[in-house]
Design an enzyme around this catalytic site. Structure first.
Site, mmCIF file in Angstrom:
data_model
loop_
_atom_site.group_PDB
_atom_site.id
_atom_site.type_symbol
_atom_site.label_atom_id
_atom_site.label_comp_id
_atom_site.label_asym_id
_atom_site.label_seq_id
_atom_site.Cartn_x
_atom_site.Cartn_y
_atom_site.Cartn_z
ATOM 1 N N ALA A 169 0.855 -1.190 0.000
ATOM 2 C CA ALA A 169 0.000 0.000 0.000
ATOM 3 C C ALA A 169 0.892 1.242 0.000
ATOM 4 O O ALA A 169 1.816 1.350 0.800
ATOM 5 C CB ALA A 169 -0.904 -0.001 1.232
ATOM 6 N N SER A 197 2.310 -2.271 4.340
ATOM 7 C CA SER A 197 2.355 -0.817 4.159
ATOM 8 C C SER A 197 3.692 -0.439 3.542
ATOM 9 O O SER A 197 4.697 -1.125 3.750
ATOM 10 C CB SER A 197 2.250 -0.111 5.506
ATOM 11 O OG SER A 197 3.444 -0.309 6.247
ATOM 12 N N ASP A 198 3.722 0.648 2.776
ATOM 13 C CA ASP A 198 5.022 1.202 2.440
ATOM 14 C C ASP A 198 5.647 1.648 3.765
ATOM 15 O O ASP A 198 4.950 1.829 4.774
ATOM 16 C CB ASP A 198 4.917 2.351 1.434
ATOM 17 C CG ASP A 198 6.270 2.584 0.730
ATOM 18 O OD1 ASP A 198 7.302 2.089 1.235
ATOM 19 O OD2 ASP A 198 6.295 3.266 -0.315
ATOM 20 N N TRP A 199 6.956 1.801 3.748
ATOM 21 C CA TRP A 199 7.694 2.005 5.000
ATOM 22 C C TRP A 199 7.271 3.305 5.704
ATOM 23 O O TRP A 199 7.392 4.392 5.151
ATOM 24 C CB TRP A 199 9.200 1.954 4.726
ATOM 25 C CG TRP A 199 9.788 0.580 4.929
ATOM 26 C CD1 TRP A 199 10.890 0.297 5.673
ATOM 27 C CD2 TRP A 199 9.310 -0.687 4.453
ATOM 28 N NE1 TRP A 199 11.115 -1.071 5.678
ATOM 29 C CE2 TRP A 199 10.173 -1.694 4.953
ATOM 30 C CE3 TRP A 199 8.223 -1.085 3.673
ATOM 31 C CZ2 TRP A 199 9.988 -3.050 4.688
ATOM 32 C CZ3 TRP A 199 8.039 -2.431 3.402
ATOM 33 C CH2 TRP A 199 8.910 -3.393 3.906
ATOM 34 N N ALA A 245 4.234 4.236 6.243
ATOM 35 C CA ALA A 245 3.059 4.852 5.619
ATOM 36 C C ALA A 245 1.810 4.746 6.493
ATOM 37 O O ALA A 245 0.815 5.414 6.218
ATOM 38 C CB ALA A 245 2.781 4.198 4.265
#
Ligand code: BGC
Length: 683
Positions: A200, A232-234, A236
Site C-alpha cells: 500500500a 504498508s510502504d515504509w 506509511a
C-alpha cells in the site's frame, strides 16, 4: 508462467488451527515488523521471522554494502523495453536465487505504477506508460520470482506515479481512469501473476490515504480474490483503527508502529472486529507457508540452485542488450564496421563511470560494474582498435559547475582524429531518484553542447543515452545513430559493446514515449495544488494522449530498430468475437534484411465511433518473433478480452460495447501498416 498455488483446504484448515492457538496480543504482535526488514517469529505456531528486501532491480538484503554484494539488473524501464516475458521471467528466477542467497523471503518489487509524466522521480523504476505492457512484464517478473519460492510484491498500490509531496499527496482520479489505467497492472499481477504481496502506497487516492483506502478491500481482495498480504510502504501507516479496519495486513517497518497495544485496545473496545485481525494473521501465515517460513509446510516452490557467477554476468549482459533501444540508425552506421577502424573516441561524462542504476530504495551494491569505456576497450583491443577517452562535459553535482571549455575542446579534437566517436551522455542516480521529481527533461550540464561539437567534427558519431527515463535530445537529427542504454545494470559496458559491434541485436522497443519538446508532453509536471494532484487528463495518458493531440514526439511508443528490416504483409483476426472472449490476431511478416533478427509485433485497437469516450488508440497485445533473412513468420498476438472492455461509471462494472473495433498491427504506435476489423457481439 508458473501459476501461484492456492492454499488448498488442508493448509487453510491448518492455518485456522494455528490462529486459534494465539491470544489477541500475540496475534497483533505479528502484524507489525520486528525490525526495519523482518517480521516477528512465533514459536508457538512454528512461524519463523521473515525477511523482506528491497528491489526491484536487484535484491539488497539486510546489509547494503560491499560486504554482501547483489546482482544489479538493468533498470525496470530496460526490462519493459525488452517486451520479452520469458527473459523477464528468467531474471525473476535469478532474483529468487539472489533473495535466497541473502536470506530474504519477500522481494519488494516490481513497481507497476505508471509513467504518467516523464519527470516522475521513480520513472526509471516503473515499467511503462501503458498498463497492459506494465502488467504483462510485471506478471512475468512475479512468476519468475515466485517460481523460486520467494514472494514478489506489487507496489505501490495505487496511483503513486510521481514523487512530489509523496507522503501526503492526495491523487484525484476518476473511477474509470483508475480502473482502466492505474489499477490494471495490479490486477494483472494479482490475477495473472498470482502475486503473494501487495504494498500500500504513501499517497492518498480520492481522499483516503492508501493504508486506509477502501481500494484495499475492493477491488484488490474481494473482486480480484487477492489472498496474500498487504504490507504498508515504509512508515506509511498513520492510524490504528482506520488502517486496521481497512484491509492493510502488515505495518512496516517495526518494531514501533501505530498498531500494537492501541490495536489490542481497539479490538477489546469493539472498535475493530477481532475477525479483521484474524484475517490478517491468516494471510501472514499463508505467506509464511508459501515462502517456507511455517514449520511442517513445504514451501510453494523449492529454493533455486545458486547460479554460477559467470551465468549471472551472462544473463545480465544479455538482458541489457535485449533492453537497449536503437532509436536512430542512418546509413547503417551501426553496427560499427570494424574494417578500417583504427581509433574510436569514447567521450562523455557517463563513459568511464558506469551509471547502472537509479537512486533510492532500488539501489544495490554490485560486486563489479562494467563501464561503457571498459566494455568497449575489452571488445576493441583484441581487434587492434585503439580506444581514446575524454570526459567532454561534466554532470554538475555541486552548486557551481566547473569551467569546461577546455574539456569540450579536447573531446572535439579527439573525435576529429578518430574513425568513429561514441558519446555517452546521461544522468546519475542523484538526478533520477526516489523522493523527488525531476524539474526538466534536459540533459544536465553542457552535454547537449558536447554532442553538437563532436557531431560537427566526426560524421560517424554514435550517441549512447545512459538514463533511466526520457531526456530531451535536441541534437537528434545531427547524429547518425542514437542508442538508449537505460541504466543498464552491472554489465552495461559489455552489453553496449555487443550491440555497437553487432554481436547482438539491440532488442529493445520503447515502453514509453520520448517527447521532443517539453511543451508537447501531455503531462509534464506532477505538482499538487493544495495537497491534491488532479489526473485531469483522464484515460489519455502517454502515447494515447500524443495520438490525440497529433503532436509528434522524438520517438514514439513501441519504436526501436534492429539490425535487419521487416516487411509486414498481412493480418488476420476473427471477424467476430463474443464479448468477454480473448482473440488471436495472426500477423504475417518477413525478415527482408540480410541478418537474422527479432521483432516485437504490436497490435493496437481503436474505435472511431463509440458511445463512450475512448483513447485514440491503445495497445491490445504483442508477440516476439525471430526470423532468418528472407524468412516469413506468423506472429500470434493474443488480445485479451480485457483490451476490449471499458469501465462503466454508471453501472460500476466492466462492460463491452458491441460493434466494430479496428485492429492495427505494426512496429510502433506510429507505424501500423496492417489493419483489420473485429466486431464484438454480445455474448
Ligand atoms: C519505498 C518503497 C521501499 C521501502 C523500503 C519506501 O520509501 O517507497 O518502494 O520498498 O521504502 O525501502
Amino acid at each position: 508462467m508458473i501459476p501461484s498455488p492456492g492454499p488448498g483446504p488442508a493448509l487453510e484448515a491448518r492455518i485456522d488451527t494455528l490462529v486459534a492457538r494465539l491470544d489477541l496480543e500475540r496475534k497483533v504482535r505479528l502484524l507489525t515488523g520486528a525490525s526495519a526488514w523482518t517480521t516477528h517469529d512465533e514459536p508457538a505456531v512454528g512461524l519463523r521471522a521473515m525477511v523482506l528486501s528491497d528491489g526491484p532491480a536487484g535484491v539488497r538484503g539486510q546489509v547494503e554494502d560491499e560486504r554482501s554484494t547483489s546482482a544489479n539488473l538493468p533498470s525496470p524501464t530496460a526490462l519493459a523495453a525488452t517486451w520479452d516475458e520469458s527473459l523477464v521471467e528468467r531474471l525473476g528466477r535469478l532474483l529468487a536465487a539472489e533473495a535466497r542467497r541473502k536470506h530474504a523471503d519477500v522481494l519488494l518489487g516490481p513497481t507497476v505504477n505508471l509513467q504518467r509524466t516523464p519527470l516522475g522521480g521513480r520513472h526509471f523504476e516503473c515499467l511503462s506508460e501503458d498498463p497492459l505492457l506494465s502488467g504483462r512484464i510485471g506478471a512475468a517478473y512475479v512468476g519468475g520470482v515466485q517460481a523460486g519460492g520467494v514472494a514478489a510484491t506489487a507496489k505501490h498500490y495505487v496511483a503513486n506515479d510521481s514523487e512530489t509531496d509523496r507522503f501526503t499527496v492526495d491523487v484525484r482520479v476518476d473511477e474509470r481512469t483508475l480502473r482502466e489505467l492505474y489499477l490494471t497492472p495490479f490486477e494483472q499481477l494479482v490475477r495473472d501473476g498470482g502475486a503473494w504481496v501487495v504494498m500500500a502506497a504513501y499517497n492518498g487516492v480520492n481522499g483516503s490515504t492508501m493504508t486506509e483506502s477502501p481500494l484495499l478491500a475492493d477491488p484488490l481482495k474481494r473482486e480480484w480474490g487477492f489472498d496474500g498480504v498487504v504490507v504498508s510502504d515504509w512508515s506509511a501507516t498513520r492510524s490504528t483503527e482506520a488502517s486496521a479496519r481497512a484491509a492493510l495486513d502488515l505495518v512496516m517497518p517495526g518494531p514501533q508502529g501505530p498498531w500494537d497495544g492501541e490495536l489490542v485496545a481497539a479490538v477489546r473496545a469493539g472498535r475493530v472486529p477481532e475477525a479483521a485481525v484474524d484475517d490478517k494473521v491468516r494471510r501472514l501465515l499463508l505467506l509464511a507457508a508459501r515462502v517456507g517460513a511455517l514449520e511442517g509446510v513445504d514451501p510453494a516452490a523449492p529454493a533455486p540452485d545458486p547460479p554460477a557467477a559467470g551465468d549471472v554476468a551472462a544473463l545480465l549482459r544479455a538482458a541489457a542488450a535485449a533492453g537497449s533501444v536503437l532509436v536512430r540508425n542512418q546509413a547503417a552506421t551501426l553496427p560499427l564496421a570494424t574494417d578500417g577502424l583504427h581509433r574510436v573516441a569514447v567521450i562523455g561524462p557517463n563513459a568511464a563511470v558506469a551509471r547502472t542504476q537509479g537512486g533510492g530504495s532500488v539501489r544495490v551494491t554490485p560486486d563489479h560494474v562494467v563501464s561503457p569505456l571498459d566494455g568497449l576497450r575489452a571488445a576493441l583491443a583484441p581487434l587492434g582498435v585503439e580506444v581514446v577517452h575524454a570526459l567532454g562535459a561534466r554532470i554538475p553535482a555541486g552548486i557551481e559547475p566547473l569551467p569546461e571549455d577546455e574539456e569540450l575542446d579536447h573531446a572535439a579534437a579527439l573525435a576529429r582524429d578518430a574513425d568513429a566517436a561514441v558519446v555517452v551522455v546521461g544522468t546519475t542516480d542523484e538526478i533520477e531518484s526516489e523522493g523527488f521529481d525531476r524539474a526538466s527533461m534536459a540533459l544536465p550540464g553542457r552535454q547537449d553542447e558536447l554532442v553538437h561539437r563532436v557531431a560537427a567534427t566526426n560524421p560517424r558519431t554514435v550517441v549512447v543515452v545512459n538514463t533511466g527515463s526520457p531526456v530531451s535530445l535536441p541534437w537528434r537529427d545531427e547524429v547518425p545513430a542514437i542508442l538508449l542504454s537505460w541504466f543498464g545494470g552491472q554489465e552495461l559496458g559489455n552489453a553496449l559493446a555487443d550491440v555497437l559491434l553487432g554481436r547482438v541485436e539491440p532488442g529493445g522497443r520503447l515502453p514509453t514515449t520520448w517527447g521532443a519538446r517539453e511543451q508537447d508532453v501531455p503531462v509534464l509536471h506532477a505538482r499538487p495544488v493544495a495537497g491534491r494532484l488532479r489526473y485531469g487528463e483522464g484515460i489519455h495518458v502517454g502515447y494515447r494522449a500524443w495520438a490525440r493531440t497529433g503532436a509528434v514526439p522524438a520517438f514514439p511508443f513501441g519504436h526501436g530498430l534492429g539490425y535487419t528490416t521487416w516487411s509486414y504483409e498481412h493480418v488476420v483476426a476473427p471477424a467476430t468475437v463474443a464479448a468477454g472472449e480473448d482473440l488471436v490476431a495472426r500477423v504475417r511478416l518477413r525478415n527482408s534484411g540480410r541478418r537474422a533478427g527479432r521483432e516485437v509485433v504490436q497490435a493496437y485497437l481503436s474505435r472511431a465511433s463509440s458511445a463512450v469516450e475512448r483513447p485514440a488508440v491503445w495497445l491490445a497485445g504483442f508477440a516476439v518473433v525471430d526470423a532468418q533473412p528472407g524468412e516469413t513468420v506468423i506472429a500470434e498476438v493474443r488480445v485479451p478480452a480485457r483490451a476490449l472492455r471499458h469501465w462503466s461509471v454508471d453501472a460500476h462494472r466492466w462492460e463491452v460495447e458491441p460493434g466494430g473495433f479496428e485492429l492495427t498491427a505494426g512496429r510502433s504506435v506510429a507505424d501500423r501498416p496492417l489493419a483489420t476489423d473485429v466486431t464484438v457481439v454480445a455474448s
